[in-house]
Design a protein around this motif. Structure first.
Motif, short mmCIF file in Angstrom:
data_model
loop_
_atom_site.label_atom_id
_atom_site.label_comp_id
_atom_site.label_asym_id
_atom_site.label_seq_id
_atom_site.Cartn_x
_atom_site.Cartn_y
_atom_site.Cartn_z
N GLY A 1 4.40 11.29 8.51
CA GLY A 1 3.49 11.93 7.58
C GLY A 1 2.09 11.37 7.52
O GLY A 1 1.47 11.11 8.53
N LEU A 2 1.61 11.16 6.31
CA LEU A 2 0.22 10.82 6.01
C LEU A 2 -0.23 9.50 6.63
O LEU A 2 0.41 8.47 6.44
N SER A 3 -1.31 9.54 7.38
CA SER A 3 -1.95 8.33 7.92
C SER A 3 -3.45 8.53 7.82
O SER A 3 -3.93 9.64 7.69
N GLY A 4 -4.19 7.42 7.87
CA GLY A 4 -5.63 7.56 7.78
C GLY A 4 -6.35 6.25 7.89
O GLY A 4 -5.74 5.18 7.98
N SER A 5 -7.68 6.34 7.90
CA SER A 5 -8.52 5.15 7.92
C SER A 5 -9.82 5.46 7.19
O SER A 5 -10.27 6.60 7.13
N PHE A 6 -10.42 4.40 6.63
CA PHE A 6 -11.67 4.56 5.91
C PHE A 6 -12.24 3.18 5.60
O PHE A 6 -11.58 2.16 5.76
N PHE A 7 -13.48 3.17 5.15
CA PHE A 7 -14.16 1.98 4.65
C PHE A 7 -14.20 2.11 3.15
O PHE A 7 -14.18 3.21 2.60
#
Length: 188
Positions: free
Chosen positions: A169-175
């Motif tokens: 399911g949900l995965s992501g990246s950010f600052f």
């Protein structure tokens, strides 16, 4: 920092590394460190003194040479508000591995995730709020279940980088510019 290894003892996923160095390693309990010792791994500091360090590493089989390079990746007690209260309750800051995302809100400059921790702490949920978030990229969630494979926190200058890898399911990246964490009552 390059460290000469004298001995490594393993107990489950905890590794106690006896080392030689002129001064103690400059880490605090619960810091996340990166190691390169044959394998490249990330670990959480569980114990530390002038002669040895005990790390929790999710890998169960590692190759060790006679030296390792070890460096700070992230300090939750310094950079995550509420981490000390979570550590006081759980005994350590969770790595969220195999945790289930039970709630999420992804906004323009804010990301909120509620994560049910994996066994044996599955009766606890942690709400993570990432403030001043930018360069936010997430995959679509799974309608049934969103399971975390790994969460990686690290510094990039004055910002923090968060990478969430999904087992499902949900995965992501950010600052982001700030992180708040709190234990929340799990809905049954």
């Amino acid at each position: 920092m390059k460290v000469a290894i004298e001995k490594v003892e393993q107990s489950g996923k905890e590794y106690t590394i006896r080392y030689q160095l002129e001064k103690p390693l400059p880490f605090d309990l619960h810091d996340i460190v990166m190691l390169q010792a044959g394998d490249y791994v990330v670990g959480s500091v569980r114990q530390l003194d002038a002669e040895q360090i005990t790390l929790y590493i999710s890998e169960e089989e590692l190759t060790w040479g006679d030296q390792t390079i070890i460096q700070l990746a992230f300090s939750p007690t310094v950079s995550i508000r509420g981490s000390k209260e979570i550590i006081a309750e759980l005994g350590h800051f969770p790595d969220f591995e195999e945790g289930i995302i039970t709630g999420y809100e992804i906004g323009k400059d804010r990301v909120e995730l509620t994560v049910q921790l994996a066994e044996p702490l599955s009766d606890h949920e942690v709400k993570l709020t990432f403030m001043e978030a930018f360069d936010i990229e997430f995959s679509p969630p799974d309608a049934r279940l969103n399971v975390i494979s790994e969460v990686d926190f690290r510094y990039d200058g004055t910002d923090m980088v968060v990478d969430i890898e999904a087992a499902q399911g949900l995965s992501g990246s950010f600052f982001c510019g700030g992180i708040q964490a709190e234990l929340v009552q799990k809905d049954n």
